[in-house]
Scaffold this motif. Sequence first.
Motif, PDB file in Angstrom:
ATOM      1  N   CYS A  55       0.868  -1.183   0.000  1.00  0.00           N
ATOM      2  CA  CYS A  55       0.000   0.000   0.000  1.00  0.00           C
ATOM      3  C   CYS A  55       0.904   1.231   0.000  1.00  0.00           C
ATOM      4  O   CYS A  55       1.635   1.474   0.959  1.00  0.00           O
ATOM      5  CB  CYS A  55      -0.919   0.004   1.208  1.00  0.00           C
ATOM      6  SG  CYS A  55      -2.065   1.416   1.244  1.00  0.00           S
ATOM      7  N   LEU A  56       0.877   1.959  -1.097  1.00  0.00           N
ATOM      8  CA  LEU A  56       1.697   3.152  -1.263  1.00  0.00           C
ATOM      9  C   LEU A  56       0.846   4.365  -0.875  1.00  0.00           C
ATOM     10  O   LEU A  56      -0.214   4.597  -1.453  1.00  0.00           O
ATOM     11  CB  LEU A  56       2.148   3.255  -2.721  1.00  0.00           C
ATOM     12  CG  LEU A  56       3.311   4.165  -3.065  1.00  0.00           C
ATOM     13  CD1 LEU A  56       4.600   3.660  -2.409  1.00  0.00           C
ATOM     14  CD2 LEU A  56       3.483   4.239  -4.586  1.00  0.00           C
ATOM     15  N   VAL A  57       1.293   5.144   0.104  1.00  0.00           N
ATOM     16  CA  VAL A  57       0.487   6.252   0.625  1.00  0.00           C
ATOM     17  C   VAL A  57       1.086   7.574   0.153  1.00  0.00           C
ATOM     18  O   VAL A  57       2.230   7.900   0.469  1.00  0.00           O
ATOM     19  CB  VAL A  57       0.414   6.222   2.160  1.00  0.00           C
ATOM     20  CG1 VAL A  57      -0.486   7.343   2.669  1.00  0.00           C
ATOM     21  CG2 VAL A  57      -0.108   4.865   2.636  1.00  0.00           C
ATOM     22  N   ILE A  58       0.289   8.335  -0.618  1.00  0.00           N
ATOM     23  CA  ILE A  58       0.746   9.594  -1.184  1.00  0.00           C
ATOM     24  C   ILE A  58       0.009  10.773  -0.545  1.00  0.00           C
ATOM     25  O   ILE A  58      -1.105  10.627  -0.055  1.00  0.00           O
ATOM     26  CB  ILE A  58       0.557   9.629  -2.715  1.00  0.00           C
ATOM     27  CG1 ILE A  58      -0.935   9.489  -3.079  1.00  0.00           C
ATOM     28  CG2 ILE A  58       1.388   8.533  -3.374  1.00  0.00           C
ATOM     29  CD1 ILE A  58      -1.214   9.589  -4.566  1.00  0.00           C
ATOM     30  N   ASN A  59       0.645  11.927  -0.559  1.00  0.00           N
ATOM     31  CA  ASN A  59       0.060  13.157  -0.027  1.00  0.00           C
ATOM     32  C   ASN A  59      -0.420  14.008  -1.207  1.00  0.00           C
ATOM     33  O   ASN A  59       0.384  14.499  -1.994  1.00  0.00           O
ATOM     34  CB  ASN A  59       1.099  13.923   0.793  1.00  0.00           C
ATOM     35  CG  ASN A  59       0.553  15.219   1.373  1.00  0.00           C
ATOM     36  OD1 ASN A  59      -0.638  15.480   1.338  1.00  0.00           O
ATOM     37  ND2 ASN A  59       1.449  16.039   1.912  1.00  0.00           N
ATOM     38  N   ASN A  60      -1.744  14.176  -1.320  1.00  0.00           N
ATOM     39  CA  ASN A  60      -2.294  14.869  -2.479  1.00  0.00           C
ATOM     40  C   ASN A  60      -2.540  16.363  -2.247  1.00  0.00           C
ATOM     41  O   ASN A  60      -3.397  16.970  -2.886  1.00  0.00           O
ATOM     42  CB  ASN A  60      -3.577  14.189  -2.959  1.00  0.00           C
ATOM     43  CG  ASN A  60      -4.679  14.167  -1.905  1.00  0.00           C
ATOM     44  OD1 ASN A  60      -4.529  14.769  -0.843  1.00  0.00           O
ATOM     45  ND2 ASN A  60      -5.768  13.483  -2.190  1.00  0.00           N
ATOM     46  N   LYS A 200      -4.534   7.733  -0.492  1.00  0.00           N
ATOM     47  CA  LYS A 200      -4.250   9.164  -0.478  1.00  0.00           C
ATOM     48  C   LYS A 200      -4.560   9.763   0.897  1.00  0.00           C
ATOM     49  O   LYS A 200      -5.598   9.473   1.486  1.00  0.00           O
ATOM     50  CB  LYS A 200      -5.085   9.881  -1.544  1.00  0.00           C
ATOM     51  CG  LYS A 200      -4.875   9.359  -2.967  1.00  0.00           C
ATOM     52  CD  LYS A 200      -5.766  10.111  -3.941  1.00  0.00           C
ATOM     53  CE  LYS A 200      -5.590   9.614  -5.355  1.00  0.00           C
ATOM     54  NZ  LYS A 200      -6.233   8.313  -5.588  1.00  0.00           N
ATOM     55  N   VAL A 201      -3.647  10.588   1.370  1.00  0.00           N
ATOM     56  CA  VAL A 201      -3.879  11.394   2.564  1.00  0.00           C
ATOM     57  C   VAL A 201      -3.571  12.838   2.195  1.00  0.00           C
ATOM     58  O   VAL A 201      -3.011  13.111   1.124  1.00  0.00           O
ATOM     59  CB  VAL A 201      -2.995  10.944   3.753  1.00  0.00           C
ATOM     60  CG1 VAL A 201      -3.306   9.513   4.144  1.00  0.00           C
ATOM     61  CG2 VAL A 201      -1.501  11.085   3.410  1.00  0.00           C
TER      62      VAL A 201
END
Length: 313
Positions: A55-60, A200-201
């Motif tokens: 699970c790759l978590v990106i900051n949008n 996305k966070v």
Amino acid sequence: MKLEEFDYDLPEELIAQTPIIKRDTSRLMILDRKNKGVEHKRFFDIIDYLNPGDCLVINNTKVIPARLYGKKTTGANIEVLLLKQIEENEWECIVRPGNKLKPGTEIVFGEGLLKGEIIDILEGGTRKIRFIYEGIFNEILDRIGLMPLPPYIHEELKEKGRYQTIYAKYEGSSAAPTAGLHFTEELLKKIEEKGIEIAKVTLHVGIGTFRPVKEENIEDHEMHREHYYIKKEEAEKINNAKKEGRRVIAVGTTSCRVLESASDEKGLVHTCEEDTGIYIYPGYKFKCIDGLITNFHLPKSTLIMLVSALART
């Protein structure tokens, strides 16, 4: 811990001043924490180190053109940097020259397209400014504002879009979550096709992210605060990965700060919206993340301390 432990020699001539033409061809260093090995690759090789099910978590978050140049009614030049929206038309700002800008001072930007009045001096010397305008504030910023680049970048940015991630969505940052700048649409598509889930966070990055630590004992440093939130469906993606034993990998220290702030002792994150002042340095026990994709960090910065904390686990 002593501040000198996080210092290193950084020749200024080695800091790139303009973005590379193709984002994902930038250099990449891989640190294998288990085997203590180091490899040197290109960023597009990152896919080889991601496993199906990760699970790759990106900051949008999206950077706003937060640097404004204006004039006092006397004609004196003024620089204003937007830090944080307090109310609809009121912002906390850094102003230069600060010692001459008292409450009641009026500033004109863009030949009258935007006006501001200093209404208060806040803790730390920042100012609360009330802006007066006709139309949509963010559209005005797009016309007259400049991107607030890191202090180690001295060249003018010719394309505003190069200081945004390709997935930037929610406006509010005074600085970019720079680890994400290296992803391209093509690379993200390949990552998803490999079976890697993307969550996305949102954390709005403040200019305090570049503030150096000055205290000799790093535990005495007062950490800056940043606003973040996680939506329910994104929290569920992250939590399902944790429950199923799949890796959670944060893209950037900002995503890491969100996950570690919002997680419980089991590493499960909760839907929330709040400010975080989490300060991560060696000795910290990570609850949620299993890996980190990060960018270049300055000596004696809280960011190099965060990376050091994970590297030592």
